[in-house]
Design a protein around this motif. Structure first.
Motif, PDB file in Angstrom:
ATOM      1  N   ASP A   1      70.805  28.980  34.228  1.00 19.13           N
ATOM      2  CA  ASP A   1      71.407  29.653  32.542  1.00 19.13           C
ATOM      3  C   ASP A   1      70.641  30.634  31.799  1.00 19.13           C
ATOM      4  O   ASP A   1      71.270  31.834  31.669  1.00 19.13           O
ATOM      5  CB  ASP A   1      71.985  29.116  32.880  1.00 19.13           C
ATOM      6  CG  ASP A   1      73.320  29.473  31.059  1.00 19.13           C
ATOM      7  OD1 ASP A   1      73.787  30.962  31.139  1.00 19.13           O
ATOM      8  OD2 ASP A   1      74.342  29.132  30.935  1.00 19.13           O
ATOM      9  N   ASP A   2      69.810  29.819  31.348  1.00 17.80           N
ATOM     10  CA  ASP A   2      68.973  31.061  30.319  1.00 17.80           C
ATOM     11  C   ASP A   2      67.751  31.528  30.862  1.00 17.80           C
ATOM     12  O   ASP A   2      67.609  32.375  30.361  1.00 17.80           O
ATOM     13  CB  ASP A   2      67.963  29.255  29.563  1.00 17.80           C
ATOM     14  CG  ASP A   2      68.813  28.614  28.901  1.00 17.80           C
ATOM     15  OD1 ASP A   2      69.715  29.334  28.202  1.00 17.80           O
ATOM     16  OD2 ASP A   2      68.269  27.251  28.463  1.00 17.80           O
ATOM     17  N   TRP A   3      66.864  30.947  32.500  1.00 15.31           N
ATOM     18  CA  TRP A   3      66.725  31.708  32.898  1.00 15.31           C
ATOM     19  C   TRP A   3      67.050  33.154  32.654  1.00 15.31           C
ATOM     20  O   TRP A   3      66.857  34.602  32.897  1.00 15.31           O
ATOM     21  CB  TRP A   3      66.212  31.333  33.696  1.00 15.31           C
ATOM     22  CG  TRP A   3      64.283  32.048  34.558  1.00 15.31           C
ATOM     23  CD1 TRP A   3      65.008  32.790  35.636  1.00 15.31           C
ATOM     24  CD2 TRP A   3      63.621  32.258  34.538  1.00 15.31           C
ATOM     25  NE1 TRP A   3      63.660  33.153  35.939  1.00 15.31           N
ATOM     26  CE2 TRP A   3      63.034  32.677  35.006  1.00 15.31           C
ATOM     27  CE3 TRP A   3      62.798  30.509  33.670  1.00 15.31           C
ATOM     28  CZ2 TRP A   3      60.987  33.090  35.125  1.00 15.31           C
ATOM     29  CZ3 TRP A   3      61.636  31.698  33.614  1.00 15.31           C
ATOM     30  CH2 TRP A   3      60.791  32.098  34.186  1.00 15.31           C
ATOM     31  N   PHE A   4      67.802  33.889  33.223  1.00 17.37           N
ATOM     32  CA  PHE A   4      68.891  34.949  34.041  1.00 17.37           C
ATOM     33  C   PHE A   4      69.276  35.117  32.870  1.00 17.37           C
ATOM     34  O   PHE A   4      70.545  36.383  33.526  1.00 17.37           O
ATOM     35  CB  PHE A   4      70.026  34.605  35.422  1.00 17.37           C
ATOM     36  CG  PHE A   4      68.485  34.265  36.472  1.00 17.37           C
ATOM     37  CD1 PHE A   4      67.623  34.863  37.105  1.00 17.37           C
ATOM     38  CD2 PHE A   4      69.106  32.623  36.995  1.00 17.37           C
ATOM     39  CE1 PHE A   4      66.964  35.154  38.272  1.00 17.37           C
ATOM     40  CE2 PHE A   4      68.208  32.486  38.190  1.00 17.37           C
ATOM     41  CZ  PHE A   4      66.814  33.475  38.908  1.00 17.37           C
ATOM     42  N   HIS A   5      69.797  34.703  31.947  1.00 19.20           N
ATOM     43  CA  HIS A   5      69.958  35.436  30.648  1.00 19.20           C
ATOM     44  C   HIS A   5      68.515  36.143  29.852  1.00 19.20           C
ATOM     45  O   HIS A   5      69.236  36.553  28.550  1.00 19.20           O
ATOM     46  CB  HIS A   5      70.672  34.215  30.001  1.00 19.20           C
ATOM     47  CG  HIS A   5      72.377  34.918  30.304  1.00 19.20           C
ATOM     48  ND1 HIS A   5      72.657  33.622  30.919  1.00 19.20           N
ATOM     49  CD2 HIS A   5      73.091  35.669  30.203  1.00 19.20           C
ATOM     50  CE1 HIS A   5      74.265  33.559  31.542  1.00 19.20           C
ATOM     51  NE2 HIS A   5      74.133  34.746  30.999  1.00 19.20           N
ATOM     52  N   SER A   6      67.802  36.019  30.532  1.00 21.07           N
ATOM     53  CA  SER A   6      66.511  35.587  29.393  1.00 21.07           C
ATOM     54  C   SER A   6      65.240  37.108  30.311  1.00 21.07           C
ATOM     55  O   SER A   6      66.368  37.963  31.084  1.00 21.07           O
ATOM     56  CB  SER A   6      65.787  35.093  29.213  1.00 21.07           C
ATOM     57  OG  SER A   6      64.767  35.009  30.378  1.00 21.07           O
ATOM     58  N   ASP A   7      65.071  37.783  29.173  1.00 21.43           N
ATOM     59  CA  ASP A   7      64.069  39.079  29.695  1.00 21.43           C
ATOM     60  C   ASP A   7      62.616  38.338  30.280  1.00 21.43           C
ATOM     61  O   ASP A   7      62.502  38.004  29.983  1.00 21.43           O
ATOM     62  CB  ASP A   7      63.900  40.649  28.156  1.00 21.43           C
ATOM     63  CG  ASP A   7      64.766  40.658  28.289  1.00 21.43           C
ATOM     64  OD1 ASP A   7      65.825  40.952  29.062  1.00 21.43           O
ATOM     65  OD2 ASP A   7      65.485  41.073  26.959  1.00 21.43           O
ATOM     66  N   GLY A   8      62.315  39.398  31.603  1.00 24.10           N
ATOM     67  CA  GLY A   8      61.471  38.614  31.920  1.00 24.10           C
ATOM     68  C   GLY A   8      59.855  40.026  32.164  1.00 24.10           C
ATOM     69  O   GLY A   8      60.225  40.899  31.589  1.00 24.10           O
TER      70      GLY A   8
ATOM     71  N   LEU B   1      60.313  43.875  36.748  1.00 24.28           N
ATOM     72  CA  LEU B   1      61.332  43.222  37.643  1.00 24.28           C
ATOM     73  C   LEU B   1      62.354  42.826  36.590  1.00 24.28           C
ATOM     74  O   LEU B   1      62.922  43.228  36.125  1.00 24.28           O
ATOM     75  CB  LEU B   1      60.245  41.805  37.450  1.00 24.28           C
ATOM     76  CG  LEU B   1      59.169  41.504  37.694  1.00 24.28           C
ATOM     77  CD1 LEU B   1      57.942  40.528  37.990  1.00 24.28           C
ATOM     78  CD2 LEU B   1      59.079  42.390  39.623  1.00 24.28           C
ATOM     79  N   ILE B   2      63.098  42.011  37.962  1.00 19.38           N
ATOM     80  CA  ILE B   2      64.795  41.838  37.144  1.00 19.38           C
ATOM     81  C   ILE B   2      64.792  40.202  37.428  1.00 19.38           C
ATOM     82  O   ILE B   2      64.174  39.023  38.032  1.00 19.38           O
ATOM     83  CB  ILE B   2      65.392  41.681  38.958  1.00 19.38           C
ATOM     84  CG1 ILE B   2      65.804  42.790  38.715  1.00 19.38           C
ATOM     85  CG2 ILE B   2      67.069  41.705  38.276  1.00 19.38           C
ATOM     86  CD1 ILE B   2      66.965  43.954  39.780  1.00 19.38           C
ATOM     87  N   ARG B   3      65.194  39.925  36.101  1.00 21.18           N
ATOM     88  CA  ARG B   3      65.296  38.537  35.034  1.00 21.18           C
ATOM     89  C   ARG B   3      66.838  38.255  34.501  1.00 21.18           C
ATOM     90  O   ARG B   3      67.736  38.072  35.325  1.00 21.18           O
ATOM     91  CB  ARG B   3      64.516  37.588  34.258  1.00 21.18           C
ATOM     92  CG  ARG B   3      64.637  36.590  34.151  1.00 21.18           C
ATOM     93  CD  ARG B   3      63.356  35.635  33.298  1.00 21.18           C
ATOM     94  NE  ARG B   3      62.521  35.759  33.606  1.00 21.18           N
ATOM     95  CZ  ARG B   3      61.481  34.863  32.629  1.00 21.18           C
ATOM     96  NH1 ARG B   3      61.927  34.787  31.619  1.00 21.18           N
ATOM     97  NH2 ARG B   3      60.326  34.812  33.454  1.00 21.18           N
ATOM     98  N   ASN B   4      67.315  39.342  34.003  1.00 20.49           N
ATOM     99  CA  ASN B   4      68.227  39.216  32.851  1.00 20.49           C
ATOM    100  C   ASN B   4      69.583  39.966  33.288  1.00 20.49           C
ATOM    101  O   ASN B   4      69.153  41.217  33.964  1.00 20.49           O
ATOM    102  CB  ASN B   4      68.249  40.437  31.152  1.00 20.49           C
ATOM    103  CG  ASN B   4      69.305  39.596  30.597  1.00 20.49           C
ATOM    104  OD1 ASN B   4      70.636  39.392  31.217  1.00 20.49           O
ATOM    105  ND2 ASN B   4      68.968  39.676  29.343  1.00 20.49           N
ATOM    106  N   MET B   5      70.349  39.132  33.783  1.00 19.87           N
ATOM    107  CA  MET B   5      71.310  39.890  34.950  1.00 19.87           C
ATOM    108  C   MET B   5      72.015  40.709  34.564  1.00 19.87           C
ATOM    109  O   MET B   5      73.095  41.282  35.169  1.00 19.87           O
ATOM    110  CB  MET B   5      71.763  38.837  36.050  1.00 19.87           C
ATOM    111  CG  MET B   5      71.355  38.190  36.968  1.00 19.87           C
ATOM    112  SD  MET B   5      70.233  38.666  37.867  1.00 19.87           S
ATOM    113  CE  MET B   5      71.337  39.227  39.400  1.00 19.87           C
TER     114      MET B   5
END
Length: 236
Positions: free
Chosen positions: A135-142, A146-150
């Motif tokens: 939840d936190d990971w894929f709502h944060s910028d990377g 690369l794609i992290r924040n969906m």
């Protein structure tokens, strides 16, 4: 009161009476808690829909439909959101069975053009501190590129999503590649449902292309990846 003799029929009768009483108590408790549980689930689902879509003025739950995914069994629930009579997005209740801790489910919100608005984790059993960070990971910028924040991911351009380890652009959760792949699997399933709703889905078989011997060999080496299994085992 006369005490019953300790005979087998009397003991059996006592056991049956105890089971009937306990069954009645459990049945009553289930009846009492059923409505509150259902109300809580509805509340959580309503909140998840609101969290993954732009502001709407209809009731998506009342207008929900179920769609079949090409090439798969089962159906996904799709909640259409409108404002002023115009469709502004779709919330899709999706799942994956590939999680490290088993099946987990998400609510994914898409804009009409297939862009991801947001997502919410509904249920999971991933490892605390690792896969549970999705939840936190894929709502944060990377990292750039690369794609992290969906949020804002244009699925019509980026699908099919893959983690970097598999040659894709998705920045996997540290030490949780399996969870990350499962997360992507749930997203791709939701996107497939969106295409069905919008009438743009195609038959999976017609999209398939023959594998070369080299590609087939690569696929065999990827299932399973001993290093990745080892990576996940440190979670436990």
């Amino acid at each position: 009161m006369k005490k019953l003799a300790s005979t087998f029929p009397n003991m059996l009768l006592s056991l049956v009476l105890i089971c009937l009483v306990m069954g009645g108590i459990l049945g009553a408790m289930n009846h009492i808690t059923q409505k509150p549980i259902a109300a809580t689930e509805l509340k959580n689902k309503t909140a998840a829909i609101a969290a993954v879509l732009p502001e709407f003025d209809n009731n998506p739950i009342e207008e929900a439909t179920e769609v079949e995914i090409p090439g798969e069994e089962g159906k996904l629930k799709v909640y259409p959101a409108t404002k002023g009579g115009e469709v502004i997005g779709y919330a899709i209740e999706t799942y994956t069975k590939k999680g490290f801790g088993g099946e987990f489910s998400l609510m994914v919100g898409f804009l009409p053009d297939g862009t991801v608005e947001n997502f919410a984790v509904l249920k999971h059993a991933e490892t605390p501190g690792l896969g549970a960070k999705m939840d936190d990971w894929f709502h944060s910028d990377g990292a750039p590129g690369l794609i992290r924040n969906m949020h804002g991911v244009k699925m019509q351009e980026e699908s099919p999503l893959k983690v970097t380890k598999d040659g894709g652009k998705v920045d996997a959760i540290t030490a949780s590649t399996i969870t990350s792949r499962a997360f992507i699997d749930a997203f791709e399933r939701a996107y497939s449902a969106l295409k069905v709703v919008q009438g743009t889905a195609t038959d999976v078989a017609s999209e398939a292309t023959p594998q070369t011997s080299e590609e087939a060999g690569e696929a065999q080496t990827q299932e399973p990846q001993p290093a990745e299994v080892e990576e996940q085992l440190v979670q436990e």
